[in-house]
Design a protein around this motif. Structure first.
Motif, PDB file in Angstrom:
ATOM      1  N   PHE A  97      46.697  50.332  30.954  1.00  0.00           N
ATOM      2  CA  PHE A  97      46.937  49.541  30.157  1.00  0.00           C
ATOM      3  C   PHE A  97      46.085  49.374  29.078  1.00  0.00           C
ATOM      4  O   PHE A  97      45.913  48.241  28.471  1.00  0.00           O
ATOM      5  CB  PHE A  97      47.956  48.256  30.442  1.00  0.00           C
ATOM      6  CG  PHE A  97      49.047  48.179  30.947  1.00  0.00           C
ATOM      7  CD1 PHE A  97      50.335  48.773  30.307  1.00  0.00           C
ATOM      8  CD2 PHE A  97      49.438  49.066  32.112  1.00  0.00           C
ATOM      9  CE1 PHE A  97      51.435  48.930  30.275  1.00  0.00           C
ATOM     10  CE2 PHE A  97      50.314  48.998  32.481  1.00  0.00           C
ATOM     11  CZ  PHE A  97      51.722  48.648  31.835  1.00  0.00           C
ATOM     12  N   GLY A  98      44.989  50.188  28.708  1.00  0.00           N
ATOM     13  CA  GLY A  98      43.772  50.237  27.568  1.00  0.00           C
ATOM     14  C   GLY A  98      42.817  48.634  28.521  1.00  0.00           C
ATOM     15  O   GLY A  98      41.703  48.766  27.575  1.00  0.00           O
ATOM     16  N   GLY A  99      42.431  48.615  29.779  1.00  0.00           N
ATOM     17  CA  GLY A  99      41.342  47.815  29.907  1.00  0.00           C
ATOM     18  C   GLY A  99      41.589  46.662  29.524  1.00  0.00           C
ATOM     19  O   GLY A  99      42.324  45.680  29.260  1.00  0.00           O
ATOM     20  N   VAL A 100      40.177  46.278  28.731  1.00  0.00           N
ATOM     21  CA  VAL A 100      40.245  44.257  28.716  1.00  0.00           C
ATOM     22  C   VAL A 100      41.066  44.233  27.728  1.00  0.00           C
ATOM     23  O   VAL A 100      41.427  43.715  26.916  1.00  0.00           O
ATOM     24  CB  VAL A 100      38.658  44.249  28.134  1.00  0.00           C
ATOM     25  CG1 VAL A 100      37.541  43.947  29.737  1.00  0.00           C
ATOM     26  CG2 VAL A 100      38.238  45.039  27.435  1.00  0.00           C
ATOM     27  N   GLY A 102      44.132  45.812  26.776  1.00  0.00           N
ATOM     28  CA  GLY A 102      45.489  45.454  27.838  1.00  0.00           C
ATOM     29  C   GLY A 102      45.676  43.410  28.422  1.00  0.00           C
ATOM     30  O   GLY A 102      44.907  43.005  28.209  1.00  0.00           O
ATOM     31  N   THR A 103      46.717  44.136  29.355  1.00  0.00           N
ATOM     32  CA  THR A 103      47.153  42.261  29.725  1.00  0.00           C
ATOM     33  C   THR A 103      46.435  42.370  31.331  1.00  0.00           C
ATOM     34  O   THR A 103      46.274  41.246  31.921  1.00  0.00           O
ATOM     35  CB  THR A 103      48.535  42.279  30.108  1.00  0.00           C
ATOM     36  OG1 THR A 103      49.452  43.282  30.549  1.00  0.00           O
ATOM     37  CG2 THR A 103      49.275  42.068  27.956  1.00  0.00           C
ATOM     38  N   THR A 104      46.526  43.751  31.634  1.00  0.00           N
ATOM     39  CA  THR A 104      46.197  43.994  33.418  1.00  0.00           C
ATOM     40  C   THR A 104      44.350  43.361  33.501  1.00  0.00           C
ATOM     41  O   THR A 104      44.053  43.638  34.555  1.00  0.00           O
ATOM     42  CB  THR A 104      45.951  45.112  34.032  1.00  0.00           C
ATOM     43  OG1 THR A 104      45.370  45.943  32.873  1.00  0.00           O
ATOM     44  CG2 THR A 104      47.234  46.348  33.675  1.00  0.00           C
ATOM     45  N   GLU A 105      43.714  43.038  31.913  1.00  0.00           N
ATOM     46  CA  GLU A 105      42.907  42.343  32.371  1.00  0.00           C
ATOM     47  C   GLU A 105      42.963  41.234  33.158  1.00  0.00           C
ATOM     48  O   GLU A 105      42.106  41.244  34.008  1.00  0.00           O
ATOM     49  CB  GLU A 105      42.239  41.651  31.274  1.00  0.00           C
ATOM     50  CG  GLU A 105      40.854  41.328  31.237  1.00  0.00           C
ATOM     51  CD  GLU A 105      41.142  40.835  29.366  1.00  0.00           C
ATOM     52  OE1 GLU A 105      39.004  39.832  29.665  1.00  0.00           O
ATOM     53  OE2 GLU A 105      41.033  40.787  28.895  1.00  0.00           O
ATOM     54  N   PHE A 106      43.678  39.986  33.098  1.00  0.00           N
ATOM     55  CA  PHE A 106      43.866  39.226  33.631  1.00  0.00           C
ATOM     56  C   PHE A 106      44.559  39.520  35.515  1.00  0.00           C
ATOM     57  O   PHE A 106      43.810  38.600  36.044  1.00  0.00           O
ATOM     58  CB  PHE A 106      45.017  38.071  33.583  1.00  0.00           C
ATOM     59  CG  PHE A 106      44.776  37.780  32.053  1.00  0.00           C
ATOM     60  CD1 PHE A 106      43.430  37.000  31.730  1.00  0.00           C
ATOM     61  CD2 PHE A 106      45.318  38.399  30.772  1.00  0.00           C
ATOM     62  CE1 PHE A 106      43.033  36.394  30.125  1.00  0.00           C
ATOM     63  CE2 PHE A 106      44.768  37.995  29.320  1.00  0.00           C
ATOM     64  CZ  PHE A 106      43.887  37.213  28.838  1.00  0.00           C
ATOM     65  N   ASN A 107      45.462  40.496  35.562  1.00  0.00           N
ATOM     66  CA  ASN A 107      45.275  41.069  36.856  1.00  0.00           C
ATOM     67  C   ASN A 107      43.898  41.010  37.853  1.00  0.00           C
ATOM     68  O   ASN A 107      43.719  41.031  39.118  1.00  0.00           O
ATOM     69  CB  ASN A 107      45.994  42.167  36.970  1.00  0.00           C
ATOM     70  CG  ASN A 107      47.939  42.239  36.178  1.00  0.00           C
ATOM     71  OD1 ASN A 107      47.631  40.937  36.636  1.00  0.00           O
ATOM     72  ND2 ASN A 107      48.467  42.685  36.232  1.00  0.00           N
ATOM     73  N   MET A 108      43.329  41.831  37.550  1.00  0.00           N
ATOM     74  CA  MET A 108      42.180  42.323  38.029  1.00  0.00           C
ATOM     75  C   MET A 108      40.595  41.228  37.790  1.00  0.00           C
ATOM     76  O   MET A 108      40.108  40.828  39.426  1.00  0.00           O
ATOM     77  CB  MET A 108      40.641  43.156  36.641  1.00  0.00           C
ATOM     78  CG  MET A 108      41.552  44.480  36.787  1.00  0.00           C
ATOM     79  SD  MET A 108      41.770  45.645  38.223  1.00  0.00           S
ATOM     80  CE  MET A 108      39.827  45.792  38.488  1.00  0.00           C
ATOM     81  N   GLY A 134      34.809  49.423  40.693  1.00  0.00           N
ATOM     82  CA  GLY A 134      36.065  50.176  40.506  1.00  0.00           C
ATOM     83  C   GLY A 134      36.227  49.838  38.835  1.00  0.00           C
ATOM     84  O   GLY A 134      36.922  50.328  38.145  1.00  0.00           O
ATOM     85  N   VAL A 135      35.637  48.732  37.975  1.00  0.00           N
ATOM     86  CA  VAL A 135      35.977  48.111  37.405  1.00  0.00           C
ATOM     87  C   VAL A 135      35.070  48.926  36.030  1.00  0.00           C
ATOM     88  O   VAL A 135      34.931  49.374  35.155  1.00  0.00           O
ATOM     89  CB  VAL A 135      35.504  46.690  37.199  1.00  0.00           C
ATOM     90  CG1 VAL A 135      35.043  45.781  34.903  1.00  0.00           C
ATOM     91  CG2 VAL A 135      36.723  45.020  37.742  1.00  0.00           C
ATOM     92  N   ASP A 141      35.375  55.845  32.103  1.00  0.00           N
ATOM     93  CA  ASP A 141      37.046  56.473  32.219  1.00  0.00           C
ATOM     94  C   ASP A 141      37.629  56.428  30.654  1.00  0.00           C
ATOM     95  O   ASP A 141      37.644  57.215  29.549  1.00  0.00           O
ATOM     96  CB  ASP A 141      37.434  55.706  33.653  1.00  0.00           C
ATOM     97  CG  ASP A 141      38.845  57.202  33.207  1.00  0.00           C
ATOM     98  OD1 ASP A 141      38.340  58.604  33.321  1.00  0.00           O
ATOM     99  OD2 ASP A 141      39.540  57.228  32.282  1.00  0.00           O
ATOM    100  N   LEU A 142      37.733  55.025  30.537  1.00  0.00           N
ATOM    101  CA  LEU A 142      38.900  54.881  29.377  1.00  0.00           C
ATOM    102  C   LEU A 142      37.190  54.837  28.295  1.00  0.00           C
ATOM    103  O   LEU A 142      38.034  54.907  27.118  1.00  0.00           O
ATOM    104  CB  LEU A 142      38.976  52.681  29.483  1.00  0.00           C
ATOM    105  CG  LEU A 142      39.658  52.243  30.499  1.00  0.00           C
ATOM    106  CD1 LEU A 142      40.165  51.457  30.362  1.00  0.00           C
ATOM    107  CD2 LEU A 142      41.140  52.887  28.757  1.00  0.00           C
TER     108      LEU A 142
END
Length: 152
Positions: A97-100, A102-108, A134-135, A141-142
């Protein structure tokens, strides 16, 4: 004053009889599971690609399983291996979802907090090291359109 007798469901009575630590872990896993269930439903409704659905279903099953095991007093905390699996799944989701952006930044970020709450010193050092790697790997990678980015 009218007094009403409400019958407390046995589920809640059972939960209240558990040690406070288990009650907290149950609630944390239930909230995480519900949040992930929302993502699964959203994936199905919007017909997101199958990789996103597989990742979200896997994360949901882990949180749901932890919730059940904690309620049944089979475990008292999040096992280390499940923390590693959650980290891997969320890194894939983060890249997808595009890293920071995207919305999964909050999940991380939420996963980092979960690690800080879940593990003792030695385990926490290991998990936060893996988390940091991992981050960094996901962001590199992105940035360079690596294998994960091309795959998702």
């Amino acid at each position: 004053m009218i007094e009403r007798n409400y019958k407390v469901p046995s589920f809640l009575k059972d939960l209240q009889s558990r040690p406070f630590e288990l009650q907290v872990w149950f609630v944390v896993m239930a909230i995480a599971g519900l949040r992930t269930l929302k993502s699964v439903v959203q994936d199905v409704i919007t017909k997101t690609n199958s990789a996103a659905l597989i990742i979200d279903v896997s994360i949901f099953l882990i949180f749901f399983g932890l919730c059940v095991l904690i309620y049944l007093k089979k475990i008292r905390h999040v096992p280390l291996i499940l923390g590693v699996i959650l980290l891997i799944l969320l890194v894939f989701s983060y890249v997808q979802f595009g890293g920071v952006l995207g919305t999964t930044e909050f999940n991380m970020m939420g996963l980092g907090v979960l690690f800080a709450l879940a593990y003792n010193r030695q385990q926490l050092v290991l998990m936060m090291t893996l988390y940091f790697v991992g981050v960094i790997a996901a962001n590199l990678d992105l940035r360079f359109n690596g294998w994960l980015t091309r795959s998702f």
